[in-house]
Design a protein around this motif. Structure first.
Motif, PDB file in Angstrom:
ATOM      1  N   LYS A 130     -13.362   8.044  37.714  1.00  0.00           N
ATOM      2  CA  LYS A 130     -12.485   9.211  37.858  1.00  0.00           C
ATOM      3  C   LYS A 130     -12.788  10.312  36.851  1.00  0.00           C
ATOM      4  O   LYS A 130     -12.536  11.485  37.095  1.00  0.00           O
ATOM      5  CB  LYS A 130     -11.025   8.778  37.769  1.00  0.00           C
ATOM      6  N   ASP A 155     -10.385   4.125  43.433  1.00  0.00           N
ATOM      7  CA  ASP A 155      -9.159   3.907  42.669  1.00  0.00           C
ATOM      8  C   ASP A 155      -8.045   3.455  43.626  1.00  0.00           C
ATOM      9  O   ASP A 155      -7.907   4.035  44.718  1.00  0.00           O
ATOM     10  CB  ASP A 155      -8.769   5.253  42.015  1.00  0.00           C
ATOM     11  N   SER A 156      -7.252   2.463  43.234  1.00  0.00           N
ATOM     12  CA  SER A 156      -6.309   1.865  44.187  1.00  0.00           C
ATOM     13  C   SER A 156      -5.285   2.884  44.709  1.00  0.00           C
ATOM     14  O   SER A 156      -4.946   2.868  45.896  1.00  0.00           O
ATOM     15  CB  SER A 156      -5.588   0.682  43.545  1.00  0.00           C
ATOM     16  N   GLU A 157      -4.837   3.797  43.832  1.00  0.00           N
ATOM     17  CA  GLU A 157      -3.829   4.785  44.258  1.00  0.00           C
ATOM     18  C   GLU A 157      -4.424   5.735  45.292  1.00  0.00           C
ATOM     19  O   GLU A 157      -3.786   6.088  46.290  1.00  0.00           O
ATOM     20  CB  GLU A 157      -3.333   5.601  43.061  1.00  0.00           C
ATOM     21  N   ASN A 222      -4.311   7.379  32.010  1.00  0.00           N
ATOM     22  CA  ASN A 222      -4.937   6.998  33.278  1.00  0.00           C
ATOM     23  C   ASN A 222      -4.197   7.634  34.452  1.00  0.00           C
ATOM     24  O   ASN A 222      -4.824   8.146  35.385  1.00  0.00           O
ATOM     25  CB  ASN A 222      -4.954   5.470  33.423  1.00  0.00           C
ATOM     26  N   GLU A 226      -5.445  10.343  37.117  1.00  0.00           N
ATOM     27  CA  GLU A 226      -5.370  10.098  38.568  1.00  0.00           C
ATOM     28  C   GLU A 226      -4.715  11.264  39.302  1.00  0.00           C
ATOM     29  O   GLU A 226      -5.017  11.515  40.469  1.00  0.00           O
ATOM     30  CB  GLU A 226      -4.625   8.789  38.824  1.00  0.00           C
TER      31      GLU A 226
HETATM   32 MG    MG Z   1      -5.761   3.471  39.519  1.00  0.00          MG
END
Ligand code: MG
Ligand code: NDP
Length: 415
Positions: A130, A155-157, A222, A226
């Motif tokens: 990121k 990235d999971s989000e 973080n 994001e």
């Molecule tokens: Mg994440």
């Protein structure tokens, strides 16, 4: 079925890199391996090559960014493919013409130039790194557009948002809602935060990750990164991106639409799921990953984040509003601050103080070139390093601005 695509992996020995190789090995008909890159961990790379070979994979080549590790690797390895050295080697691996897809799992600013090189080559990027978008989104995204290169969220989000957006229209999106676990110090007071140790900060409640992102999760930097990543990936205005603390990390993010409807993506906290989705979309690979027991989800809770106790989140939002090189400065200062915190040369709350001081002191550029970004990154690192050095002898060097909070000025946790 034949192996259809050549995948190259930047950061093969990291947390995301290792999990990506697990996904690749679980789907041997889907991929050939092009290049693997690492920094210093040549011995783990050698182990990975042996493991891959047992599963029928022989990468075309490897690149080691660290010169000493490169020589050590050459000494011990039986690998017969190409072996490259240095940052140039990593960039060459990223830009190899036969890469069909690149999974970019470098950490920090080290990803910017390799990702840029891949874009020049027209290679789609599954992006975990990121910090490339945080530091250089202003240059990377127009370049990706120019070359028709797809940047796919890992990235999971952002993977959750991508899944919620499938089949939707962007002009009907009202809000992106990023969930945050809140990290290990969600309920700590400012006084307690002042004395956090690296060992405490490295214990994330839900996710097992590399050390840099684990500290970023503890400071909420973080989550701030994001927000910036979401801004660049989805082209949504900053005021339409909201952060919600959700300690259970079951809902990975949500999208609210103009009719008031909200879509959420749920899953157990396992990065292999979003990694696999980034490589398989618009399809999904069947997997035997652990399944979620819906009836066991008794208490899903949600709270607004506290930017007074976690000023890094505010700094990230501020830098996004400022644009230009502001987020690049935040990222570079944060990298030095996190490394210094891990070495116990600064305290936990010195991380945002150091970043804020760099933001005040480094000259801001509104419409930077790639070279401006590289130079801003370098200048900020130099300043942050000198502030850390001074801080060790002058405990009041940092200039905290905490929206009225009672953070004590100075660097009380410096030994
Ligand atoms: Mg994440
Ligand atoms: P790690 O620190 O575990 O791994 C980083 C990888 O990059 C390693 O292979 C490392 O090599 C290599 N590397 C480090 N520095 C350099 C450098 N200067 N030049 C070339 N290679 C370098 O990080 P993570 O896997 O945790 O994270 C990778 C990225 O993915 C980060 O941007 C992170 O924010 C993001 N991310 C991570 C998640 C996770 O669960 N871990 C979740 C979501 C996003 P070596 O091993 O030799 O040091």
């Amino acid at each position: 079925m034949s192996r259809t695509r050549t995948l190259s992996l930047l950061g093969a020995t990291g947390s995301i890199g290792v999990q990506t190789l697990d996904v690749v090995i679980a789907h041997p008909d889907e991929f050939r391996l092009g290049w693997l890159t690492v920094n210093t961990r040549f011995d783990l790379l050698e182990e990975q090559l042996h493991r891959l070979s047992k599963h029928g994979f022989t990468p075309h080549g490897v690149a080691l960014a660290d010169e000493k590790a490169y020589h050590e690797f050459r000494r011990i390895t039986s690998f017969a493919g190409e072996i490259l050295c240095g940052d140039e080697g990593v960039c060459a691996a990223a830009a190899a013409p036969d890469n069909d897809i690149l999974l970019s799992a470098l950490v920090g600013f080290s990803g910017v130039l390799p990702n840029y090189a891949a874009i020049q080559q027209g290679t789609p990027i599954a992006l975990a790194n990121k910090e490339t978008l945080v530091s250089a989104g202003v240059v990377i995204m127009p370049e990706a557009k120019k070359h028709g290169v797809e940047i796919i969220a890992v990235d999971s989000e952002h993977s959750a948002i991508l899944q919620c957006l499938a089949g939707e229209f962007m002009n009907e999106v009202e809000k992106l809602i990023l969930t945050a676990s809140g990290g290990p110090f969600r309920e700590w007071t400012l006084e307690q935060l002042e004395n956090v140790t690296p060992a405490q900060a490295l214990k994330h409640p839900n996710w097992s990750m590399g050390s840099k992102i684990t500290i970023d999760s503890a400071t909420l930097m973080n989550k701030g990164f994001e927000v910036i990543e979401a801004y660049w990936l989805f082209g949504v205005r900053a005021d339409k991106i909201e952060v919600v603390v959700h300690p259970q990390s079951i809902i990975h993010s949500m999208v609210q639409f103009c009719d008031g409807s909200v879509k959420a993506q749920l899953g157990l906290p396992d990065m292999k799921i979003p990694i696999a989705y980034a490589l398989s979309l618009p399809h999904r690979y069947p997997s035997n990953f652990k399944r979620m027991d819906i009836c066991a989800l008794q208490n899903l809770s949600f709270f607004p984040p506290d930017v007074v106790r976690f000023p890094c989140l505010r700094l990230a939002f501020d830098s996004l509003a400022q644009g230009g090189t502001a987020a690049c400065i935040v990222n570079a200062a944060n990298e030095i601050a996190v490394a210094s915190f891990l070495q116990s040369t600064i305290g936990f709350l010195d991380i945002p103080r150091l970043i804020e001081t760099c933001l005040e002191k480094i000259t801001h550029i509104d419409t930077p070139s790639l070279e401006d970004i590289v130079q801003t990154d370098k200048k900020t690192r130099r300043l942050a390093e000198s502030l850390v050095r001074e801080g060790m002898s002058t405990p009041t060097v940092f200039l905290p601005k905490t929206n009225g909070a009672t953070i004590v000025a100075g660097n009380s946790s410096i030994a």
